[in-house]
Design an enzyme around this catalytic site. Structure first.
Site, PDB file in Angstrom:
ATOM      1  CB  SER A 255     -17.634  15.938   6.981  1.00 52.39           C
ATOM      2  OG  SER A 255     -17.137  16.245   5.387  1.00 52.39           O
ATOM      3  CE  LYS A 256     -15.515  22.900  10.592  1.00 53.71           C
ATOM      4  NZ  LYS A 256     -14.505  22.690  11.948  1.00 53.71           N
TER       5      LYS A 256
END
Ligand code: GLU
Length: 484
Positions: A255-256
């Site tokens: 994820s980010k």
């Protein structure tokens, strides 16, 4: 199914950017088809109107174009099984949902949102109690005539188990008693993903469904739909999750917070589409009987097979991607490389800098195009000088010996009319010979004076060519005054 032409698809929902995990799904699906001379379809799954993001379909199309994943059927290119955008196929889903209602595998459900809410447990998780399963024909017709909102639900078997064989995970089995009567058609007339992707996969002739493993355990429900229609089930290939390395050393779903996770962001960070494709091809797949790491798309098409897929989660390693990228940059023909590097240098360097030469010096030294900016900080500004840089054991230099070299060379360099690497090199070499100095010692002094940093792309004379005469001489004068 053995001699049937293999057909796969990529069926993204246009809900935002192109996550690397999605791109990997598209790639594997494409490669599976192309490894067996099959067909590959692109289908846009936009029936969840709430999650739609404007422009997301364009991002998908652009990503596939940039990565060289070309589809035989899909939006824009068309094909015999279109349309390929689900919101343009609503009639088809209605027709097929009705078929299942008629055959008793689905039913109208008029339960109100309030009633459904009341079925939820403390955690807000709701089952469905089959309340509308046994409505009489008359009741249904009356409700419909009154215009009551309704959904259509799939009737799950109460007993037994449903199993299928997944190509990656093997046998997957579920007790039918655990399956709830899921919604196939919503009150707004749109189908759910759970229903319409099955109809589409069948009508579009998809033989192999390749997708993320978040669908592994809901696939029995889809198998039951195939069975209800009397259709042959496709072959399922669920792919393991892509993970990212956490700061504490553990891994979690990519994820980010791990870094750039969309194809667009990686491209913006200076990664080449070919390098990204090559790297993600290896995130969950490896070639049989070889350690080959570098693949063109054509080589991937030849090498890919389902046996090479792994079921353990793959960890996305940015360092490894950087390494792939640096190798791809090195292999770029100089003109193509310059086409990408020069606009970046144009933005950050003044007109007097020889940018072409600078780009050339950086070619084998950057891992991503975004590295350029930091790599040339010593060109775009005069860094603080650390005089200990003049001391070099190998060349036996000291700040004092360097000062002498700089003072001697300044007039010689001022006299150079043809300011290029060869000329400059000749001048400095002659000077070293005349003073019985090591050429290395002379080059060291000039390089440090001009660059004002220890490690540089290129040597003294190359850098002077990059800086141009005026700036090079100014920097040497400045160095002299600092040393004095
Ligand atoms: N639209 C679904 C998604 O983006 C597709 C899943 C599938 O490939 O069946 O997750």
């Amino acid at each position: 199914m053995a001699d049937k032409l293999i057909k796969t698809r990529f069926a993204p929902s246009p809900t935002g950017f192109m996550h690397i995990g999605n791109l990997r799904t598209a790639l594997y699906s494409y490669l599976l088809a192309k490894s067996q001379e099959g067909k590959f379809i692109l289908r846009i799954e936009d029936t969840d109107q709430v999650r739609l993001v404007e422009g997301a379909t364009d991002v998908i199309l652009k990503t596939l174009e940039m990565t060289g994943i070309d589809y035989d059927e899909g939006p824009v290119v068309g094909g015999e099984n279109g349309p390929y955008i689900q919101s343009q196929r609503l009639e088809i889903y209605r027709e097929y949902a009705q078929k299942l209602v008629d055959s008793g595998h689905a039913y109208y459900c008029f339960c109100t949102p309030e009633r459904l809410e009341s079925l939820k447990d403390d955690k807000g998780i709701g089952g469905y109690d089959g309340h509308c399963r046994s409505l009489s024909k008359e009741e249904i017709e009356k409700n419909l005539a009154e215009g009551k909102p309704y959904v259509i639900r799939q009737r799950m078997p109460d007993t037994g188990t449903t199993s299928y064989f997944d190509q990656v995970y093997g046998e997957v089995s579920i007790d039918n008693s655990e399956l709830r009567d899921q919604v196939m058609m919503k009150a707004d007339g749109y189908p759910t993903y759970n229903f319409c992707h099955v109809v589409d996969d069948y009508l579009m002739g998809v033989t192999h469904v390749v997708r993320g493993n978040e669908y592994l355990t809901s696939t029995p429900k889809y198998c039951l739909l195939y069975d209800a229609f009397g259709w042959e089930r496709p072959c399922y290939v669920h792919l393991p999750l892509l993970m990212g390395k956490d700061e504490d050393g553990n891994v979690s779903k990519l994820s980010k917070r791990h870094g750039a996770v969309s194809f667009q962001d990686l491209v913006a960070d200076g990664y080449l589409p070919e390098a990204i494709v090559n790297y993600i091809a290896l995130l969950g797949w490896c070639p049989k009987d070889s350690n080959q790491e570098f693949f063109t798309m054509d080589e991937l098409k030849k090498a890919f097979s389902m046996e090479g897929l792994s079921k353990s989660p793959a960890v996305f390693d940015y360092e490894k991607l950087r390494w792939f990228n640096s190798e791809y940059i090195k292999k770029m023909p100089e003109d193509l490389y310059q086409e990408k590097a020069l606009p970046i240098l144009d933005e950050i360097c003044g007109d007097n800098v020889n940018k072409k030469k600078l780009a050339e010096l950086l070619h084998s030294r950057i891992s991503a195009f975004s590295d350029i900016k930091d790599s040339v900080a010593f060109v775009t500004s005069r860094l603080d000088m650390d005089s200990s840089l003049y001391t070099n054991k190998k060349n036996k230099t000291t700040p004092e010996s360097c000062l002498e070299v700089l003072k001697d060379c300044l007039p010689l360099l001022e006299a150079v009319s043809d300011w290029n690497n060869d000329q400059l090199f000749a001048v400095l070499k002659d000077y070293a010979a005349s003073k019985e100095k090591k050429a290395g010692a002379v080059m060291w002094a000039i390089r440090i004076a001009v660059a004002r940093q220890g490690i540089t792309p290129g040597g003294a004379t190359e850098l002077m060519e990059v800086f141009g005469k005026e700036e090079s001489l100014d920097r040497i004068r400045l160095a002299i005054s600092e040393l004095e």
